[in-house]
Write a protein that holds these residues in place. Structure first.
Motif, PDB file in Angstrom:
ATOM      1  N   PHE A 157       4.458  -0.851   8.972  1.00 52.59           N
ATOM      2  CA  PHE A 157       3.651  -1.835   9.691  1.00 52.59           C
ATOM      3  C   PHE A 157       4.564  -2.648  10.588  1.00 52.59           C
ATOM      4  O   PHE A 157       5.670  -3.013  10.213  1.00 52.59           O
ATOM      5  CB  PHE A 157       2.912  -2.771   8.726  1.00 52.59           C
ATOM      6  CG  PHE A 157       1.982  -3.700   9.461  1.00 52.59           C
ATOM      7  CD1 PHE A 157       2.376  -5.004   9.725  1.00 52.59           C
ATOM      8  CD2 PHE A 157       0.754  -3.257   9.915  1.00 52.59           C
ATOM      9  CE1 PHE A 157       1.545  -5.852  10.426  1.00 52.59           C
ATOM     10  CE2 PHE A 157      -0.085  -4.102  10.611  1.00 52.59           C
ATOM     11  CZ  PHE A 157       0.310  -5.400  10.871  1.00 52.59           C
ATOM     12  N   ALA A 158       4.093  -2.887  11.775  1.00 52.12           N
ATOM     13  CA  ALA A 158       4.883  -3.650  12.744  1.00 52.12           C
ATOM     14  C   ALA A 158       5.119  -5.056  12.232  1.00 52.12           C
ATOM     15  O   ALA A 158       4.189  -5.811  12.014  1.00 52.12           O
ATOM     16  CB  ALA A 158       4.118  -3.707  14.057  1.00 52.12           C
ATOM     17  N   THR A 159       6.365  -5.350  11.981  1.00 53.33           N
ATOM     18  CA  THR A 159       6.701  -6.682  11.494  1.00 53.33           C
ATOM     19  C   THR A 159       7.148  -7.550  12.652  1.00 53.33           C
ATOM     20  O   THR A 159       8.000  -7.149  13.428  1.00 53.33           O
ATOM     21  CB  THR A 159       7.870  -6.603  10.491  1.00 53.33           C
ATOM     22  OG1 THR A 159       7.538  -5.643   9.515  1.00 53.33           O
ATOM     23  CG2 THR A 159       8.117  -7.948   9.839  1.00 53.33           C
ATOM     24  N   MET A 202      11.049 -12.118  11.465  1.00 54.51           N
ATOM     25  CA  MET A 202      10.394 -12.539  10.238  1.00 54.51           C
ATOM     26  C   MET A 202      10.788 -11.602   9.107  1.00 54.51           C
ATOM     27  O   MET A 202      10.851 -10.387   9.295  1.00 54.51           O
ATOM     28  CB  MET A 202       8.884 -12.502  10.432  1.00 54.51           C
ATOM     29  CG  MET A 202       8.128 -13.035   9.244  1.00 54.51           C
ATOM     30  SD  MET A 202       6.372 -12.869   9.503  1.00 54.51           S
ATOM     31  CE  MET A 202       6.002 -14.468  10.145  1.00 54.51           C
ATOM     32  N   HIS A 241       8.363 -11.133   3.102  1.00 53.09           N
ATOM     33  CA  HIS A 241       7.638 -12.379   3.216  1.00 53.09           C
ATOM     34  C   HIS A 241       6.327 -12.185   3.993  1.00 53.09           C
ATOM     35  O   HIS A 241       5.250 -12.601   3.600  1.00 53.09           O
ATOM     36  CB  HIS A 241       8.539 -13.410   3.926  1.00 53.09           C
ATOM     37  CG  HIS A 241       8.016 -14.810   3.810  1.00 53.09           C
ATOM     38  ND1 HIS A 241       8.748 -15.902   4.200  1.00 53.09           N
ATOM     39  CD2 HIS A 241       6.847 -15.298   3.358  1.00 53.09           C
ATOM     40  CE1 HIS A 241       8.047 -16.992   3.981  1.00 53.09           C
ATOM     41  NE2 HIS A 241       6.889 -16.650   3.470  1.00 53.09           N
ATOM     42  N   PHE A 242       6.495 -11.489   5.085  1.00 56.89           N
ATOM     43  CA  PHE A 242       5.319 -11.266   5.929  1.00 56.89           C
ATOM     44  C   PHE A 242       4.252 -10.475   5.192  1.00 56.89           C
ATOM     45  O   PHE A 242       3.073 -10.816   5.221  1.00 56.89           O
ATOM     46  CB  PHE A 242       5.742 -10.524   7.207  1.00 56.89           C
ATOM     47  CG  PHE A 242       4.602 -10.268   8.143  1.00 56.89           C
ATOM     48  CD1 PHE A 242       4.053  -8.989   8.264  1.00 56.89           C
ATOM     49  CD2 PHE A 242       4.059 -11.294   8.890  1.00 56.89           C
ATOM     50  CE1 PHE A 242       2.993  -8.753   9.113  1.00 56.89           C
ATOM     51  CE2 PHE A 242       2.996 -11.056   9.740  1.00 56.89           C
ATOM     52  CZ  PHE A 242       2.457  -9.785   9.860  1.00 56.89           C
ATOM     53  N   MET A 243       4.706  -9.420   4.476  1.00 53.88           N
ATOM     54  CA  MET A 243       3.751  -8.576   3.775  1.00 53.88           C
ATOM     55  C   MET A 243       2.995  -9.349   2.710  1.00 53.88           C
ATOM     56  O   MET A 243       1.830  -9.092   2.462  1.00 53.88           O
ATOM     57  CB  MET A 243       4.461  -7.366   3.154  1.00 53.88           C
ATOM     58  CG  MET A 243       4.978  -6.349   4.163  1.00 53.88           C
ATOM     59  SD  MET A 243       3.732  -5.758   5.320  1.00 53.88           S
ATOM     60  CE  MET A 243       2.953  -4.499   4.295  1.00 53.88           C
ATOM     61  N   HIS A 268       2.134 -12.414   2.839  1.00 48.73           N
ATOM     62  CA  HIS A 268       1.058 -13.155   3.493  1.00 48.73           C
ATOM     63  C   HIS A 268      -0.076 -12.248   3.902  1.00 48.73           C
ATOM     64  O   HIS A 268      -1.237 -12.571   3.772  1.00 48.73           O
ATOM     65  CB  HIS A 268       1.592 -13.879   4.731  1.00 48.73           C
ATOM     66  CG  HIS A 268       2.316 -15.130   4.390  1.00 48.73           C
ATOM     67  ND1 HIS A 268       3.676 -15.176   4.241  1.00 48.73           N
ATOM     68  CD2 HIS A 268       1.863 -16.382   4.144  1.00 48.73           C
ATOM     69  CE1 HIS A 268       4.034 -16.397   3.916  1.00 48.73           C
ATOM     70  NE2 HIS A 268       2.949 -17.147   3.852  1.00 48.73           N
ATOM     71  N   LEU A 269       0.357 -11.103   4.399  1.00 46.71           N
ATOM     72  CA  LEU A 269      -0.609 -10.134   4.875  1.00 46.71           C
ATOM     73  C   LEU A 269      -1.601  -9.778   3.780  1.00 46.71           C
ATOM     74  O   LEU A 269      -2.809  -9.695   4.003  1.00 46.71           O
ATOM     75  CB  LEU A 269       0.163  -8.885   5.299  1.00 46.71           C
ATOM     76  CG  LEU A 269      -0.513  -7.922   6.246  1.00 46.71           C
ATOM     77  CD1 LEU A 269      -0.819  -8.604   7.549  1.00 46.71           C
ATOM     78  CD2 LEU A 269       0.387  -6.722   6.454  1.00 46.71           C
ATOM     79  N   ALA A 270      -1.070  -9.580   2.595  1.00 46.60           N
ATOM     80  CA  ALA A 270      -1.917  -9.177   1.478  1.00 46.60           C
ATOM     81  C   ALA A 270      -2.964 -10.236   1.172  1.00 46.60           C
ATOM     82  O   ALA A 270      -4.102  -9.926   0.831  1.00 46.60           O
ATOM     83  CB  ALA A 270      -1.056  -8.920   0.250  1.00 46.60           C
ATOM     84  N   GLY A 271      -2.585 -11.479   1.307  1.00 46.91           N
ATOM     85  CA  GLY A 271      -3.506 -12.524   0.909  1.00 46.91           C
ATOM     86  C   GLY A 271      -4.422 -12.998   2.021  1.00 46.91           C
ATOM     87  O   GLY A 271      -5.506 -13.500   1.765  1.00 46.91           O
ATOM     88  N   ALA A 272      -3.980 -12.839   3.247  1.00 43.26           N
ATOM     89  CA  ALA A 272      -4.782 -13.406   4.343  1.00 43.26           C
ATOM     90  C   ALA A 272      -6.081 -12.639   4.491  1.00 43.26           C
ATOM     91  O   ALA A 272      -6.102 -11.428   4.491  1.00 43.26           O
ATOM     92  CB  ALA A 272      -3.973 -13.349   5.638  1.00 43.26           C
TER      93      ALA A 272
END
Lengths: 423, 571
Positions: free
Chosen positions: A4-6, A10, A14-16, A18-22
């Motif tokens: 996945f394009a990060t 970042m 960390h990004f992932m 957030h991704l999971a929860g957003a």
């Protein structure tokens, strides 16, 4: 599988997380345009509408509404009696049965005999000038009645099969919505799920606002307004008013299966949906040659069927008392018949037809002389017709607009009400 | 819960972006004339008006804005990202003049230059609907072929006018004796004694509106009925002959010919015409040009070819020079020196009469090379200004009915044709599609959805690509945008997604391609939210693979860019 394009800079883990929860609701999706609905009940309703039958090209009114049998200018047609106290052309037999609903203003006298200028003048009540664009009928009436119809999602000014005239200084929000008479609105189907469209709209809205905030002029804001209207319309149930094909077959046939017939039928459906102004165009009246053959075999049968159906249908449904109907072109045609059995452009003495919305039917207002070359009674103008229609719709003639330059302008260019229509 | 997480994400994104470079505005400076006297004169004349009205010009537009503008106005499309970067990275002091020179004279752009001006002039000469009616005597492709050849060779303007006014031959490509120039007049000479040819020729090439004087003296200008018919007499030897598809009544094409004209009095050596005054009296007229020049009265073509004479007289008229200067000025600024641009004369004074006259003279002195006129206009100070309005020039708003003073760039929407070409370039679709003719045909078909013809003898028409709902619906849901945002293998977006660009670079690329600028912080933030939304399956709660999600987010972003006011409005 591709990663996945990060976003740059970042931390990926960390990004992932957030991704999971957003959730998808992260984006403040715009809501479809129902914002006006809440205070619907508080406002006084004005259910009145107007339909303009626009005869593009300049119809020869002395062959339709004001015949001069026996005069050397009179042409080939004979007058017939009608359900009103007037006579009209023998090629309008169905309309003859509806004339109790319509008035012929036979003392129109205008001075614009060029198509572009005449089209502008008859639509706005103003002659074209270089430094001002005046709003047309539809824009004025939509503007004056829109507030009273909070439930309306269809654009308040619809033109069927033609372009009408623009909104002038009232702005693009009041521009005519131009549709074909087949009732299919191009590109209306959104190609994605609604929530995704709304998320795209949120991003789009940000770009739009940014551009507007840079103070670059009206066009940026107009664009933003049109987007909102378009969005509302894409999801509206009311858009079914355009689908004339859903009418029973016999109703469609009564109006005529041609595009003008369909347009008139669509106009009735739009009136029922609460649209305040609808224009339906019938072109092909610019008859410099072979006029009698073209009128009797082509234009008049189409006009007669659809126009009579419209009056009959509106009356039967109890809509006519709240709906003004107008019939006009940019001008009329010369009384003199030219060398090609045609008639050329003529604005000095001609007729317009109006009816409904409480205006008197079955009458002729004013007179032309024995060969139709002159108006013998008080001459009426575009402004006067417009003022009369506004009165019939309950729009105050004291209404004054302020152009963008600050110049005050009275509605209908201070035209006077044609009193015979209301006596 | 989700909201809180997301706001954290947002904060992170914002922090991350705080260091990204911002768009740099060019520093304001005095007018640069690039050493070109015509540019200096334009700057000087406009400054005079600004001073007289106590207006101050806006700052210069950003380099990227100017670059986008000049591509759009000269070759009819926005620049590609490569072209944009080539310009912005260039450090030369003459880079603006160099770019204009390149767009005008570099072989690389000849085809696009010719295509753009063919589009512009086709609309002027035969309208958007000309040749699309059933059994039309106009062949739209023939008209376009003629114009395209002329613009590709940079034919001097006076020659083009002469050819359009005097053309004879067949109207369709491939026919024997083909001459595409005949398509200007083919539909205008047969009916109503050629009154449409009269009105259009005077309006388009001389900036004179004469159509109202056909029936009566003009209420506003000096033109009289007599003059209309004297001008009309030039067209009375001319006929468009119909050519039928063998064995049918379907019109295949037409041929424009000059034939001996017997005159309405029946004396060909003295071929007069008659017109009727309002009081019913008949008067006679012979060919007389607007400046009172008379030509021979004979109707025999071998004695006097009336259109040939007319072509010569128009070329001698300074109205022709001013008319084209006015038309081109209006193309680049959205407003001409008169409104409308093709109604000039004492009744309708020009906003900058001296400048208009000067530009006309310069066009003549430079052998009617329209590329030079374009160079002077695009390198002027006024053309370089931003569209941002300031307190010191907000009164300069033509929408308020004021005559334009050109203190800032006036917003104007792209034409439908410009949108089409821009999308082809922005999405590099043109590289994979068929022949020139095939491309033009699919473009014509797409364009036809916006044309509304009024069905009147003057060919009146309007367009629904005018910033109203039908246009917005097309941009939201239409095929063109669907194709531009397509995700299939090899598409524009697919190539970006599969390039070695990092995500932020990809987003940046899309903003540069569409808007010729970088995204703002807020815009970047919302694009990341779109990535998130796509990765979580939007509202559907189903998880999709991340490559597909990334692709879908690019689609969302590109769609939003293309639908924006900033994209569609030339600013």
């Amino acid at each position: 599988m591709k990663n996945f394009a990060t976003p740059h800079g970042m931390n990926r883990r960390h990004f992932m997380s957030h991704l999971a929860g957003a959730s998808a609701m992260a984006i403040p999706a715009l809501t479809m345009g129902h914002t006006l609905q809440t205070h619907a009940q508080e406002l006084k309703r004005n259910r009145k509408s107007a339909i303009m039958l626009w005869m593009s090209g300049g119809p020869s009114t002395m062959d339709i509404w004001d015949l001069k049998p026996g005069a050397n200018t009179g042409g080939e047609f004979k007058p017939i009696s009608t359900s009103g106290d007037v006579q009209i052309s023998e090629h309008m037999p169905m309309m003859a049965k509806q004339m109790h609903n319509a008035a012929i203003i036979r003392s129109m006298s205008t001075s614009e005999a060029d198509h572009g200028r005449g089209r502008y003048y008859m639509h706005t009540g103003y002659k074209p000038v270089l430094n001002m664009e005046h709003p047309s009928y539809g824009a004025v009436i939509a503007h004056e009645t829109f507030d009273q119809r909070p439930e309306l999602e269809v654009p308040p000014f619809v033109t069927v099969g033609g372009g009408s005239e623009g909104p002038g200084f009232l702005g693009m929000a009041w521009a005519p919505f131009a549709v074909n008479s087949n009732g299919q609105i191009r590109n209306l189907q959104m190609g994605m799920e609604e929530h995704r469209l709304m998320q795209r709209m949120a991003a789009l809205d940000l770009v739009e606002k940014g551009f507007v905030s840079q103070n670059r002029g009206q066009a940026a804001e107009d664009h933003q307004n049109i987007l909102k209207k378009t969005l509302a319309l894409m999801t509206s149930e009311q858009m079914k008013a355009f689908r004339v094909a859903e009418e029973p077959q016999e109703v469609q046939e009564r109006y005529g299966m041609d595009s003008f017939g369909k347009g008139c039928l669509m106009a009735r459906r739009l009136v029922e949906a609460g649209v305040p102004f609808i224009e339906v165009d019938l072109g092909g009246w610019d008859m410099h040659t072979d006029i009698f053959n073209t009128l009797s075999n082509q234009r008049l049968p189409v006009l007669d069927r659809a126009m009579s159906a419209l009056f009959e249908d509106l009356e039967q449904r109890g809509l006519l008392e709240d709906t003004a109907v107008m019939w006009m072109g940019e001008f009329s045609r010369t009384p003199r018949i030219n060398g090609n059995t045609g008639r050329d452009h003529w604005a000095r003495s001609w007729s317009v037809v109006v009816g409904g919305a409480g205006m008197n039917g079955g009458i002729a207002v004013g007179k032309t002389n024995e060969d139709g070359t002159r108006v013998d009674t008080e001459p009426y103008t575009s402004q006067d017709v417009m003022a009369s229609v506004c009165k019939s719709l309950g729009i105050s003639l004291e209404t004054t607009f302020t152009s963008k330059s600050g110049r005050p302008m009275k509605i209908a260019n201070s035209g006077k009400v044609i009193k015979e229509l209301f006596a | 819960m989700a909201e809180r997480l997301c706001s954290q994400l947002l904060a992170l994104v914002a922090l991350m972006l705080a260091t990204s470079p911002l768009t740099v505005l060019s520093a304001p400076r005095g007018p640069n004339d690039f050493g070109i006297p015509q540019v200096a004169k334009i700057n000087e004349e406009l400054r005079k008006t600004w001073d007289a009205y106590e207006l101050k010009p806006s700052q210069a537009a950003t380099e990227s804005e100017w670059c986008r503008r000049v591509y759009l106005d000269i070759i009819g499309r926005i620049p590609s990202v490569d072209e944009l970067q080539e310009f912005t990275k260039n450090r030369s002091a003459t880079k603006k003049a160099d770019l204009v020179g390149k767009l005008l004279y570099d072989d690389k752009y000849t085809e696009e230059y010719a295509r753009n001006w063919t589009t512009v002039w086709t609309t002027v000469l035969i309208g958007r609907a000309g040749g699309t009616e059933r059994n039309s005597l106009t062949n739209r492709e023939g008209m376009q072929k003629y114009l395209r050849d002329g613009f590709a060779r940079n034919k001097p303007y006076n020659e083009m006018v002469d050819e359009l006014v005097t053309a004879t031959g067949s109207n369709r490509p491939g026919a024997e004796n083909f001459n595409g120039a005949v398509n200007f007049l083919a539909m205008k000479v047969n009916d109503e004694k050629g009154t449409q040819a009269t009105a259009d020729t005077a309006k388009i090439f001389l900036g004179l509106q004469v159509q109202c004087t056909q029936c009566h003296n003009h209420p506003f200008n000096d033109w009289e009925q007599q003059k209309f018919w004297e001008f009309n007499a030039f067209f009375r030897q001319t006929r468009a002959l119909r050519q039928f598809t063998p064995g049918t009544r379907d019109i295949l094409g037409s041929e424009l010919v000059d034939q001996d004209f017997a005159g309405e009095g029946g004396t060909p050596s003295d071929a007069e015409i008659y017109y009727e005054l309002r009081n019913g009296l008949l008067k006679a007229a012979y060919p007389v040009f607007v400046d009172e020049t008379e030509i021979g009265k004979s109707g025999f073509v071998n004695e006097v070819n009336r259109r040939d004479k007319l072509g010569e007289l128009i070329q001698q008229s300074e109205y022709m020079d001013m008319c084209v200067a006015n038309r081109y000025w209006s193309h680049f600024f959205g407003y001409g020196f008169t409104k409308p641009i093709d109604d000039m004369g004492p009744h309708n004074p020009a906003s900058h009469p001296e400048l208009l006259e000067y530009l006309g003279q310069q066009v003549r002195e430079h052998s009617y090379n329209l590329k030079e006129l374009i160079r002077w206009i695009t390198l002027s100070e006024a053309y370089s200004l931003t569209s941002r309005v300031t307190k010191a020039n907000e009164k300069d708003d033509p929408l308020l009915g004021e005559t334009p003073k050109f203190t800032h760039f006036y917003l104007r929407q792209m034409q439908a044709e410009e949108l089409y070409e821009s999308l082809l370039v922005a999405t590099r679709a043109a590289e994979t599609s068929g022949s020139y003719e095939a491309q033009e045909r699919s473009k014509s078909q797409w364009l036809s959805q916006f044309v509304l013809a009024f069905g009147t003898d003057d060919g009146g028409e309007s367009t629904t690509f005018n910033g109203t709902i039908p246009q917005a619906l097309m941009m939201f849901n239409g095929e063109l945008i669907k194709n531009a945002t397509d995700a299939k293998k090899g598409s524009f977006l697919w190539n970006i997604a599969n390039s070695n660009m990092k995500p932020q670079q990809q987003i940046d690329y899309l903003f540069q391609a569409g808007l010729a600028r970088q995204p703002t912080k807020d815009e970047l933030a919302i694009t990341y939210q779109l990535f998130v939304a796509r990765a979580t399956g939007g509202g559907n709660k189903k998880t999709i693979d991340t490559a597909a999600a990334s692709m879908a987010a690019l689609q969302d972003i590109w769609w939003a860019v293309l639908n924006s006011n900033e994209f569609i409005i030339n600013h």
